[in-house]
Design a protein around this motif. Structure first.
Motif, PDB file in Angstrom:
ATOM      1  N   GLU A   1      -4.255  -5.041   3.715  1.00  0.00           N
ATOM      2  CA  GLU A   1      -3.232  -4.023   3.967  1.00  0.00           C
ATOM      3  C   GLU A   1      -3.851  -2.668   4.318  1.00  0.00           C
TER       4      GLU A   1
ATOM      5  N   GLU B   1      -0.256  11.673  -5.611  1.00  0.00           N
ATOM      6  CA  GLU B   1       0.736  10.783  -5.003  1.00  0.00           C
ATOM      7  C   GLU B   1       2.157  11.246  -5.314  1.00  0.00           C
TER       8      GLU B   1
ATOM      9  N   ARG C   1       0.707  -3.815  -9.067  1.00  0.00           N
ATOM     10  CA  ARG C   1       0.760  -2.610  -8.235  1.00  0.00           C
ATOM     11  C   ARG C   1       1.604  -1.495  -8.835  1.00  0.00           C
TER      12      ARG C   1
ATOM     13  N   SER D   1       8.361  11.311   0.307  1.00  0.00           N
ATOM     14  CA  SER D   1       8.451   9.944   0.826  1.00  0.00           C
ATOM     15  C   SER D   1       8.087   9.913   2.301  1.00  0.00           C
TER      16      SER D   1
ATOM     17  N   LYS E   1       2.664   8.883   1.765  1.00  0.00           N
ATOM     18  CA  LYS E   1       2.899   8.432   0.389  1.00  0.00           C
ATOM     19  C   LYS E   1       2.715   6.918   0.280  1.00  0.00           C
ATOM     20  N   ASN E   2       3.174   6.209   1.307  1.00  0.00           N
ATOM     21  CA  ASN E   2       3.055   4.748   1.276  1.00  0.00           C
ATOM     22  C   ASN E   2       1.604   4.298   1.254  1.00  0.00           C
ATOM     23  N   VAL E   3       0.782   4.861   2.142  1.00  0.00           N
ATOM     24  CA  VAL E   3      -0.619   4.444   2.180  1.00  0.00           C
ATOM     25  C   VAL E   3      -1.358   4.936   0.943  1.00  0.00           C
ATOM     26  N   SER E   4      -0.932   6.069   0.389  1.00  0.00           N
ATOM     27  CA  SER E   4      -1.541   6.549  -0.856  1.00  0.00           C
ATOM     28  C   SER E   4      -1.292   5.567  -1.989  1.00  0.00           C
ATOM     29  N   GLY E   5      -0.093   4.995  -2.020  1.00  0.00           N
ATOM     30  CA  GLY E   5       0.220   4.017  -3.058  1.00  0.00           C
ATOM     31  C   GLY E   5      -0.656   2.778  -2.967  1.00  0.00           C
ATOM     32  N   VAL E   6      -0.914   2.333  -1.735  1.00  0.00           N
ATOM     33  CA  VAL E   6      -1.792   1.173  -1.549  1.00  0.00           C
ATOM     34  C   VAL E   6      -3.216   1.502  -2.001  1.00  0.00           C
TER      35      VAL E   6
ATOM     36  N   PRO F   1       5.074   7.906   5.371  1.00  0.00           N
ATOM     37  CA  PRO F   1       3.874   7.093   5.597  1.00  0.00           C
ATOM     38  C   PRO F   1       2.675   7.491   4.732  1.00  0.00           C
TER      39      PRO F   1
END
Length: 671
Positions: free
Chosen positions: A635, A581, A516, A586, A590-595, A588
């Motif tokens: 996820e 990204e 990841r 920082s 950004k977090n879902v973009s990383g996934v 939510p």
């Protein structure tokens, strides 16, 4: 009871109405429950839409509203909602006429204002936004407009000079004339250089004479030609004093204002098609048609009154490349349209999968939502992540196009070719999976996915066959490689700068955190591209050493060329995703973009055999990638509704199956 009495009683029961009570009680029907009730949004969908659409969101929403307000856009009530989509049950002639009526309606509402006469950057971005919104409604409508504005109008902008701009752009924007773009011929599609239409200059009259010398030279698949176009851009071999100066572009009238075909012009219909029947594709023959000398689009080359050929460059390759410029804008708009089509399909299929249930895990237990099955997640969610990745890359392609310079034209050509092929292939695969994921409901035209497949299938071959375009990408990369080696200088441009650095090394054991990490993903994609490019250069060189020509050596190496085109495209898409990204603070989103970014990278690793074929991944590491994709699916699953809601596509432009599919199929709906 004797038989006669028994038959008498049976007949009596049939003839006499009895009030009876039944021990049977009906089971309650399945009920539709909006997914919003059970699905929570863990991030701001407006913020995500800003990342996806980037520019002119109010203009897009205005455009959606303009279409929803008119009965011309076929509003239909279903399941308590109103949906708009073309009526594909209409005949070909009816679809064509409806397309023209819709264009007139959009014209009357000021949609096309400034599309050709305003050269400002803001007007250009607005044009893109409105055109994209129109394409979400109907591909035929978008293509019909695109041929007139982007191809006919774009050719006048690119190839013409002030005299052409003054004479043609305003009346094109106002639809006082209707233009088409006559490049493709029966005998030549991708190989434009081989077209057979011939134009000669008659110095005694100061006119050009355009002729179709044989049947394979007839202009073919010309959008707008069969019914409506009054003028066309003719691509033709220009012969001056017995010398062929190559392909040039001319303006010719093919119909008068009343729609009558002009003398010495013959036109035939291409007929009914798999899709896109709202566009009147036609065939054109030119029987020594005379046009004024001024109708040569002369920004690249000109012919004097006396008949002398004048050009700023003596290099025929550079002249030909200049005449291909309008196709670049076409590839940009096609790339973007393909991603919006995939978004529509995914929004419909995923919303349906969040409300449709099938089977239970225990006797008499509740049935399970389709998207809660891991298999269903694996079918749709990687495609969702790819669509996000390609949406970001499409925005980058538009930026490259907007900022184009003479120095960046080659890069623009390569990137637009790679993305046009990759995105349109992705769209067709996505729509097929969405169709199957919706079961029998996916077959119904009102649910859009099936018609979208038919309407967008043409994208794989028009304005450049995808396989040919990917060969061009690989050939351009090989040329850059050879040039850099000859100069003995670092790589610069085409995204090959990573080849100046040390070769990346893939860890011998891949764990979840490594898989990841953006560093691993970048290293894996760069390693693939540089290694395949090295292999391609070596194989081509080997064939040349055996006496093959440069061209034939490349043709013989097509397997590596295919791998390289895919490697280049997927790496460029990943780079665009990472840049988006990185720009997000920082939180939510950004977090879902990383996934999503990890899903995009790892599904590419899983699906491309190059990683195993050339040894970048061991079988064990390939297995680790597959298991990580499965985890990523679980996820992404809680965010599925929010992710498709972030597309910003109004409910009316989706389908009944995306909402209350029980009510939309109930008996009252039949009435």
């Amino acid at each position: 009871m004797d038989r006669v009495s028994w038959r008498t009683q049976v007949l009596s029961n049939h003839l006499v109405h009895h009030q009876t009570t039944s021990d049977l009680s009906p089971n309650p029907c399945l009920e539709f429950s909006p997914p919003e009730i059970s699905e929570c949004f863990s991030f701001d969908i407006k913020q995500m839409r800003n990342l996806l659409d980037v520019h002119n969101l109010p203009d897009r929403d205005w455009m959606f509203g303009v279409m929803m307000q008119s009965k011309l856009f076929n509003p239909v009530q279903s399941g308590g909602r109103v949906f708009v989509s073309p009526d594909y049950n209409q005949s070909m002639e009816q679809q064509r006429e409806m397309t023209m009526k819709r264009i007139q309606y959009l014209l009357d509402n000021g949609v096309f204002k400034g599309w050709l006469t305003d050269n400002g950057i803001e007007a250009a971005w607005r044009k893109f936004a409105l055109f994209e919104a129109i394409g979400i409604y109907d591909h035929s409508l978008a293509i019909k407009i695109g041929v007139h504005v982007f191809l006919w109008g774009g050719a006048i902008q690119f190839f013409g000079t002030k005299r052409h701009h003054d004479a043609w752009l305003k009346i094109t924007e106002n639809y006082a004339i209707k233009g088409c773009f006559a490049m493709t011929e029966l005998g030549h599609g991708s190989n434009v250089r081989g077209i057979e239409t011939v134009t000669k200059y008659d110095s005694s009259t100061g006119e050009f004479v355009i002729n179709t010398p044989c049947e394979s030279a007839q202009k073919y698949w010309i959008g707008g030609a069969a019914k409506h176009a009054t003028h066309t851009i003719v691509f033709s071999q220009l012969h001056i004093n017995g010398k062929n100066e190559g392909v040039h572009a001319f303006i010719a009238q093919i119909r008068d204002a009343d729609g009558n075909i002009c003398p010495q012009i013959r036109i035939a219909d291409c007929g009914h098609k798999l899709g896109l029947n709202g566009v009147d594709n036609g065939r054109i023959w030119f029987d020594n048609v005379r046009i004024p000398r001024e109708n040569l689009l002369n920004s690249v080359a000109d012919v004097s009154v006396e008949g002398k050929y004048l050009s700023a460059t003596n290099d025929p390759d550079k002249r030909f490349a200049a005449f291909m410029a309008p196709l670049t804008s076409g590839r940009v708009t096609i790339s973007v349209a393909a991603i919006y089509s995939a978004k529509v399909g995914l929004a419909i299929a995923i919303r349906y999968s969040l409300t449709r249930r099938a089977f239970s895990l225990t006797p008499n237990g509740p049935e399970i939502q389709l998207l809660d099955y891991p298999n269903h997640q694996k079918r749709l969610l990687p495609l969702l992540a790819k669509t996000y990745a390609m949406s970001f890359a499409a925005n980058e392609l538009k930026r490259i196009y907007m900022k184009r310079t003479p120095e960046s034209i080659k890069t623009l050509h390569v990137v637009s070719s790679a993305f046009k092929a990759t995105f349109t292939w992705h769209n067709m695969r996505t729509l097929q999976e969405c169709r199957e994921a919706c079961g029998g409901q996916g077959i119904k035209s009102e649910n859009r996915v099936g018609p979208l497949k038919s309407e967008f299938d043409v994208q794989s071959t028009f304005e450049g066959d995808n396989n040919v375009l990917m060969q061009q990408v690989s050939k351009a990369l090989l040329s850059e490689y050879i040039a850099a080696k000859k100069r003995n200088k670092p790589f610069k441009g085409m995204g090959l700068e990573h080849m100046n650095e040390a070769c990346p090394v893939i860890p011998s054991k891949l764990t979840g955190p490594i898989l990841r990490s953006s560093k691993f993903q970048t290293d894996a994609f760069c390693l693939r591209e540089r290694d395949i490019l090295n292999r391609l250069a070596a194989e081509v060189s080997h064939h040349e050493a055996q006496g093959d020509s440069k061209e034939y050596a490349f043709i013989q190496s097509f397997l590596l060329a295919e791998d390289l085109g895919r490697a280049f495209s997927e790496k460029a898409i990943l780079k665009s995703f990472m840049e988006v990204e990185d720009s997000v603070p920082s939180g939510p989103v950004k977090n879902v973009s990383g996934v999503l970014r990890s899903m995009y990278a790892l599904i590419c690793l899983e699906e491309d055999g190059s990683f195993l074929r050339y040894g970048y991944l061991s079988p064990e590491n390939a297995g680790a990638v597959r298991q990580e994709v499965k985890k990523l699916c679980s996820e992404i699953r809680p965010h599925a509704l929010a992710l498709v809601s972030s597309f910003g596509i109004p409910d009316a432009f989706l389908a009944p199956i995306a909402y209350n599919w029980v009510d939309s199929n109930s008996w009252p709906s039949v009435q």
